[in-house]
Design a protein around this motif. Structure first.
Motif, PDB file in Angstrom:
ATOM      1  N   ASN A  66       0.931  -1.153   0.068  1.00  0.00           N
ATOM      2  CA  ASN A  66      -0.020  -0.102  -0.023  1.00  0.00           C
ATOM      3  C   ASN A  66       0.818   1.213  -0.055  1.00  0.00           C
ATOM      4  O   ASN A  66       1.824   1.342   0.695  1.00  0.00           O
ATOM      5  CB  ASN A  66      -0.847   0.074   1.276  1.00  0.00           C
ATOM      6  CG  ASN A  66      -1.559  -1.226   1.447  1.00  0.00           C
ATOM      7  OD1 ASN A  66      -2.318  -1.749   0.593  1.00  0.00           O
ATOM      8  ND2 ASN A  66      -1.449  -1.825   2.572  1.00  0.00           N
ATOM      9  N   ARG A  91       4.155   2.807  -9.636  1.00  0.00           N
ATOM     10  CA  ARG A  91       3.532   1.368 -10.277  1.00  0.00           C
ATOM     11  C   ARG A  91       4.681   0.842 -11.057  1.00  0.00           C
ATOM     12  O   ARG A  91       4.895  -0.534 -11.125  1.00  0.00           O
ATOM     13  CB  ARG A  91       2.251   1.798 -11.068  1.00  0.00           C
ATOM     14  CG  ARG A  91       1.035   2.058 -10.370  1.00  0.00           C
ATOM     15  CD  ARG A  91      -0.210   2.075 -11.173  1.00  0.00           C
ATOM     16  NE  ARG A  91      -1.512   2.200 -10.592  1.00  0.00           N
ATOM     17  CZ  ARG A  91      -2.272   1.230  -9.890  1.00  0.00           C
ATOM     18  NH1 ARG A  91      -1.755   0.282  -9.993  1.00  0.00           N
ATOM     19  NH2 ARG A  91      -3.429   1.776  -9.245  1.00  0.00           N
ATOM     20  N   ARG A 120      -1.545  -0.802  -4.001  1.00  0.00           N
ATOM     21  CA  ARG A 120      -2.565   0.037  -3.641  1.00  0.00           C
ATOM     22  C   ARG A 120      -2.335   1.186  -3.590  1.00  0.00           C
ATOM     23  O   ARG A 120      -1.659   1.731  -2.574  1.00  0.00           O
ATOM     24  CB  ARG A 120      -3.590  -0.566  -2.641  1.00  0.00           C
ATOM     25  CG  ARG A 120      -4.708   0.098  -2.295  1.00  0.00           C
ATOM     26  CD  ARG A 120      -5.545  -0.348  -1.169  1.00  0.00           C
ATOM     27  NE  ARG A 120      -6.798   0.300  -0.966  1.00  0.00           N
ATOM     28  CZ  ARG A 120      -7.861   0.109  -1.388  1.00  0.00           C
ATOM     29  NH1 ARG A 120      -7.968  -0.872  -2.529  1.00  0.00           N
ATOM     30  NH2 ARG A 120      -8.938   0.826  -1.175  1.00  0.00           N
ATOM     31  N   THR A 145      -3.211   5.411  -2.845  1.00  0.00           N
ATOM     32  CA  THR A 145      -4.258   6.317  -2.118  1.00  0.00           C
ATOM     33  C   THR A 145      -3.770   7.907  -2.093  1.00  0.00           C
ATOM     34  O   THR A 145      -2.652   8.032  -1.805  1.00  0.00           O
ATOM     35  CB  THR A 145      -4.483   5.948  -0.620  1.00  0.00           C
ATOM     36  OG1 THR A 145      -5.081   4.643  -0.595  1.00  0.00           O
ATOM     37  CG2 THR A 145      -5.784   6.938  -0.325  1.00  0.00           C
ATOM     38  N   ALA A 156      -4.928   6.772  -8.756  1.00  0.00           N
ATOM     39  CA  ALA A 156      -4.927   6.233  -7.240  1.00  0.00           C
ATOM     40  C   ALA A 156      -6.271   5.147  -7.121  1.00  0.00           C
ATOM     41  O   ALA A 156      -7.034   5.460  -7.908  1.00  0.00           O
ATOM     42  CB  ALA A 156      -5.035   7.438  -6.368  1.00  0.00           C
ATOM     43  N   THR A 157      -5.699   4.128  -6.389  1.00  0.00           N
ATOM     44  CA  THR A 157      -7.091   3.271  -6.042  1.00  0.00           C
ATOM     45  C   THR A 157      -7.956   3.905  -5.155  1.00  0.00           C
ATOM     46  O   THR A 157      -9.206   3.562  -5.641  1.00  0.00           O
ATOM     47  CB  THR A 157      -6.548   2.083  -5.366  1.00  0.00           C
ATOM     48  OG1 THR A 157      -5.373   1.596  -6.107  1.00  0.00           O
ATOM     49  CG2 THR A 157      -7.349   0.720  -5.474  1.00  0.00           C
ATOM     50  N   SER A 158      -7.748   4.673  -4.452  1.00  0.00           N
ATOM     51  CA  SER A 158      -8.755   5.566  -3.488  1.00  0.00           C
ATOM     52  C   SER A 158      -8.334   6.716  -3.202  1.00  0.00           C
ATOM     53  O   SER A 158      -7.018   7.251  -3.411  1.00  0.00           O
ATOM     54  CB  SER A 158      -8.673   4.562  -2.224  1.00  0.00           C
ATOM     55  OG  SER A 158      -7.491   4.528  -1.504  1.00  0.00           O
ATOM     56  N   SER A 182     -13.361   7.926  -2.167  1.00  0.00           N
ATOM     57  CA  SER A 182     -13.328   6.516  -1.266  1.00  0.00           C
ATOM     58  C   SER A 182     -14.391   6.439  -0.837  1.00  0.00           C
ATOM     59  O   SER A 182     -14.805   6.918   0.144  1.00  0.00           O
ATOM     60  CB  SER A 182     -12.130   6.013  -1.121  1.00  0.00           C
ATOM     61  OG  SER A 182     -11.012   6.078  -1.874  1.00  0.00           O
ATOM     62  N   GLY A 222      -7.138  -0.765   2.291  1.00  0.00           N
ATOM     63  CA  GLY A 222      -8.094  -1.419   1.770  1.00  0.00           C
ATOM     64  C   GLY A 222      -9.270  -2.085   2.713  1.00  0.00           C
ATOM     65  O   GLY A 222      -9.823  -2.893   2.518  1.00  0.00           O
TER      66      GLY A 222
END
Length: 513
Positions: free
Chosen positions: A342, A423, A433, A435, A458-460, A474, A502
């Protein structure tokens, strides 16, 4: 050089000796710089501050200003020569890698390169690969087809060698021209200020030519990583020393960025100290900035769990670009983003690389890291304090940034590229992940990142309630609650840590404590 086999010359060259010569030159130049500082402090400043007036005093001041200009021009000349020597060493290293690639291609294509000291190299087809031991095969169609293809590969290799030799000659001419111009200046014993500035600019252009365009423009993390991975470890370490901008380049692994920036930070401090000691310091130099650099160095030198990593260091002179680290800002991580499952990137709402950034924003990043790793000890989290934009000032009408700052420069594109770089450089396994976190006081960078055509990777996202972006925040973070009024509230850290790892489903309506 025209009659020499350049493949052989490059192969026989020893860049390490040229690097050693550059180090010796820089040491000599530093002694001259120290002499210039002593002259300014003990001669020029004494006259200027003596209270002496009249025509003679005015003539003395004029003469001293002339000598000050000459000393600074000489400094540029010395810097230009050192830069050229180091650039030539790095460029030669790259040529040696290209030479090795040419030989590797020859072996793969069943060709042989015969290198002679004088004259061009000879490339021959490895006849044994096509059945030389059996002359009867020479009438065989497959043999004839193989020889035809071999001849085509030979022509391609010769063309590649020709391009290589052309690039070597052009580089040699450039470096020789710069050094010959410096020698001419020395013979004249008078340095032209404008010409020395021009020579310095040319040396910087030659320096940048060592790096691929993706690095110079900091525009393609994947291309940067592909290039970086192709280099031997010892070459990478030398480049990290010679090219501090690699510490700000997305696509360079976090550990290497940290190495480059830690090597560069003392140089930035020394540059600031030299400028502040000058009779007339440049506008960008300030005691506030120097104190900030000292505080940052102390933070980096002190033990920390998790360890700190310096992933970006801005230019104290106030230059920057849309994707590179702008004026006097920084990116600091707690934990290694390349190894974490994360990654939370926190964008401070105001300020720059000032003492409050070091004592406040970094502490926020550390507390968030601790909270996230407590929320999920089995899933390591790295937190990043991303001050890579011209932020609004902490206090109205003040700013440490030299490029204007404010909400007009949120740099959402640079934020997105940084996350894409994380990434790209992440170790094998599932992507991390990601954020994006804001505290509500100013979230223009995250808003700008969400509004780009490519979208935020961003995932969240954790930001304050905003009607324009509420649908993109999110689900795991309590909406409609303004914890931004006190981002140090433990409830904020707990809720944000759950989203980062998560586990947003753990968040019940939060009651500030």
């Amino acid at each position: 050089m025209q009659d020499k086999n350049l493949l052989w010359l490059v192969g026989a060259a020893e860049p390490a000796k040229l690097h050693a010569a550059a180090d010796a030159w820089d040491a000599l130049a530093e002694k001259y710089f120290a002499h210039s500082r002593d002259w300014a402090a003990n001669t020029q400043q004494r006259v200027l501050n003596s209270g002496w007036t009249g025509e003679a005093a005015e003539a003395a001041r004029t003469e001293l200003e002339k000598w000050e200009g000459q000393l600074k021009a000489c400094q540029r000349e010395l810097d230009t020569i050192g830069t050229t020597m180091r650039t030539a060493a790095d460029r030669l290293t790259m040529f040696k890698l290209q030479r090795q690639a040419i030989h590797d291609q020859a072996r793969a294509d069943e060709l042989t390169i015969n290198e002679l000291v004088d004259g061009p190299p000879h490339v021959t087809i490895d006849l044994a690969a096509y059945g030389e031991e059996s002359p009867q095969l020479r009438h065989d169609p497959d043999y004839q087809d193989g020889m035809t293809k071999g001849a085509a590969r030979r022509r391609e290799l010769l063309s590649r060698i020709e391009e290589f030799e052309k690039a070597v000659r052009e580089a040699d001419d450039d470096y020789a021209g710069t050094l010959e111009a410096a020698a001419d200046t020395a013979r004249l014993a008078v340095v032209d200020d404008r010409y020395s500035s021009y020579q310095q600019e040319q040396a910087q252009k030659e320096r940048r030519s060592v790096l691929p365009d993706a690095v110079v423009t900091n525009s393609d993390p994947k291309a940067v990583k592909q290039w970086w991975d192709s280099l031997p470890p010892e070459v990478r370490q030398q480049l990290l020393k010679d090219y501090p901008e690699l510490g700000n380049t997305d696509g360079i692994p976090a550990q290497d960025r940290d190495t480059a920036n830690r090597l560069h930070l003392p140089e930035v401090r020394a540059e600031m100290e030299r400028e502040l000691a000058a009779p007339q310091p440049a506008q960008w130099a300030s005691r506030t900035k120097l104190d900030s650099l000292v505080s940052l160095q102390e933070q980096l030198d002190s033990p920390s769990t998790p360890p700190r990593m310096l992933l970006g260091l801005g230019d104290p002179a106030g230059t920057g670009s849309a994707t590179n680290v702008p004026a006097f800002n920084a990116i600091v991580a707690y934990g290694n983003p390349d190894k974490a499952k994360n990654v939370a990137a926190y964008v401070p709402p105001s300020g720059g690389l000032d003492k409050e950034f070091v004592s406040g924003d970094l502490e926020f990043g550390k507390r968030l890291n601790v909270a996230a790793n407590q929320a999920d000890p089995k899933s390591p989290t790295a937190t990043v304090v991303w001050m890579n934009y011209d932020a609004p000032p902490r206090v109205a009408s003040t700013s440490i940034s030299m490029t204007g700052g404010g909400a007009s420069s949120p740099n959402g594109q640079g934020f997105n590229q940084f996350l894409n770089g994380v990434r790209t450089t992440h170790d094998d396994g599932p992507p991390p992940r990601l954020t994006a976190i804001g505290t509500g006081a100013y979230e223009g960078t995250i808003h700008n990142a969400l509004d780009t055509n490519e979208g935020c990777p961003a995932t969240s996202v954790v930001i304050n309630k905003d009607p324009d972006f509420e649908d993109r925040v999110s689900d795991g973070f309590p909406k409609g609650q303004s914890l931004a009024a006190d981002p140090n509230d433990p409830a904020y850290f707990k809720a944000a840590a759950n989203v980062v790892t998560g586990h947003g489903d753990r968040n019940n309506p939060v009651v500030p404590q």
